[in-house]
Design a protein around this motif. Structure first.
Motif, PDB file in Angstrom:
ATOM      1  N   UNK A  36       0.646  -1.102  -0.282  1.00 16.66           N
ATOM      2  CA  UNK A  36       0.207  -0.489   0.068  1.00 16.66           C
ATOM      3  C   UNK A  36       0.863   1.148  -0.317  1.00 16.66           C
ATOM      4  N   UNK A  37       2.037   1.032   0.805  1.00 17.79           N
ATOM      5  CA  UNK A  37       2.916   2.327   0.615  1.00 17.79           C
ATOM      6  C   UNK A  37       3.540   2.918  -0.301  1.00 17.79           C
ATOM      7  N   UNK A  38       3.415   2.015  -1.008  1.00 14.56           N
ATOM      8  CA  UNK A  38       4.356   2.088  -2.398  1.00 14.56           C
ATOM      9  C   UNK A  38       2.814   3.342  -4.281  1.00 14.56           C
ATOM     10  N   UNK A  39       1.593   2.706  -2.848  1.00 10.58           N
ATOM     11  CA  UNK A  39       1.166   3.781  -3.914  1.00 10.58           C
ATOM     12  C   UNK A  39       0.206   5.537  -2.924  1.00 10.58           C
ATOM     13  N   UNK A  42       4.149  11.733  -1.034  1.00 11.10           N
ATOM     14  CA  UNK A  42       5.051  12.007   0.300  1.00 11.10           C
ATOM     15  C   UNK A  42       3.445  12.565   1.645  1.00 11.10           C
ATOM     16  N   UNK A  43       2.895  13.289   0.711  1.00 17.01           N
ATOM     17  CA  UNK A  43       2.018  14.130   1.615  1.00 17.01           C
ATOM     18  C   UNK A  43       0.305  13.174   1.941  1.00 17.01           C
ATOM     19  N   UNK A  44       0.430  11.795   1.789  1.00 12.80           N
ATOM     20  CA  UNK A  44      -0.436  10.899   2.068  1.00 12.80           C
ATOM     21  C   UNK A  44      -1.267  10.477   0.781  1.00 12.80           C
ATOM     22  N   UNK A  45      -1.046  11.583  -0.449  1.00 14.87           N
ATOM     23  CA  UNK A  45      -2.405  11.260  -0.786  1.00 14.87           C
ATOM     24  C   UNK A  45      -2.159  10.115  -1.823  1.00 14.87           C
ATOM     25  N   UNK A  46      -3.248   9.590  -2.098  1.00 14.51           N
ATOM     26  CA  UNK A  46      -3.629   8.447  -3.908  1.00 14.51           C
ATOM     27  C   UNK A  46      -2.788   8.390  -4.713  1.00 14.51           C
ATOM     28  N   UNK A  47      -2.235   8.613  -5.408  1.00 10.88           N
ATOM     29  CA  UNK A  47      -1.151   8.403  -6.817  1.00 10.88           C
ATOM     30  C   UNK A  47      -2.268   8.067  -7.566  1.00 10.88           C
ATOM     31  N   UNK A  57      -9.339  -2.349 -12.436  1.00  7.81           N
ATOM     32  CA  UNK A  57      -9.921  -2.840 -11.599  1.00  7.81           C
ATOM     33  C   UNK A  57      -8.774  -3.030  -9.693  1.00  7.81           C
ATOM     34  N   UNK A  58      -7.725  -2.775 -10.706  1.00  4.88           N
ATOM     35  CA  UNK A  58      -6.640  -2.506  -8.812  1.00  4.88           C
ATOM     36  C   UNK A  58      -6.659  -1.629  -8.365  1.00  4.88           C
ATOM     37  N   UNK A  59      -6.812  -0.322  -8.796  1.00  5.87           N
ATOM     38  CA  UNK A  59      -6.927   0.978  -8.535  1.00  5.87           C
ATOM     39  C   UNK A  59      -8.066   0.580  -7.968  1.00  5.87           C
ATOM     40  N   UNK A  60      -8.615   0.532  -7.869  1.00  4.32           N
ATOM     41  CA  UNK A  60     -10.175   0.392  -6.814  1.00  4.32           C
ATOM     42  C   UNK A  60     -10.329  -0.185  -4.959  1.00  4.32           C
ATOM     43  N   UNK A  61      -9.130  -1.508  -5.939  1.00  8.73           N
ATOM     44  CA  UNK A  61      -8.845  -2.207  -4.620  1.00  8.73           C
ATOM     45  C   UNK A  61      -7.736  -1.730  -3.672  1.00  8.73           C
ATOM     46  N   UNK A  62      -6.512  -0.880  -4.518  1.00  9.41           N
ATOM     47  CA  UNK A  62      -6.172   0.042  -3.975  1.00  9.41           C
ATOM     48  C   UNK A  62      -6.515   1.222  -2.955  1.00  9.41           C
ATOM     49  N   UNK A  63      -7.585   1.779  -3.244  1.00  6.92           N
ATOM     50  CA  UNK A  63      -8.108   2.745  -2.836  1.00  6.92           C
ATOM     51  C   UNK A  63      -8.985   2.138  -1.596  1.00  6.92           C
TER      52      UNK A  63
END
Length: 105
Positions: A36-39, A42-47, A57-63
């Motif tokens: 999770x920390x790879x995505x 530095x400010x804590x925003x989701x890339x 599909x992967x982006x949805x699961x990551x968020x």
């Protein structure tokens, strides 16, 4: 076209293959902090998806995983330590100031 001219033209596509950011063995879960920390920026925003090179599909699961980790306080909502320190110093200094008495009308 001459062979000499063809040498100077560059190909439009790059055939360098990149590894996918998520391998098939990795499970997208809120407990998998190394993944999770790879995505997160530095400010804590989701890339974004373009930066991450993920499928929709992967982006949805990551968020979803990042939001669950934030709610369970495994991840901070914002990562602005310098700003937090400044606010803390201002609050300390403001508490030491004496307020002037106002006349009662």
């Amino acid at each position: 076209m001459d062979k000499s001219k063809r040498l100077f033209l560059k190909s439009k596509r790059s055939f360098r293959r990149r590894l996918p950011p998520i391998q098939s063995g990795n499970r997208i879960d809120y407990r998998n902090m190394s993944l999770i920390s790879r995505f997160i920026s530095e400010q804590g925003k989701i890339l974004s998806r373009r930066v991450n090179r993920l499928t929709l599909k992967q982006q949805r699961f990551i968020t979803i995983a990042i939001k669950q980790a934030r709610i369970l306080s495994l991840l901070p909502f914002l990562n602005n330590e310098k700003q937090f320190e400044k606010c803390e110093l201002v609050a300390r200094n403001a508490g030491l100031r004496t307020k002037k008495n106002r006349p009662i009308l």
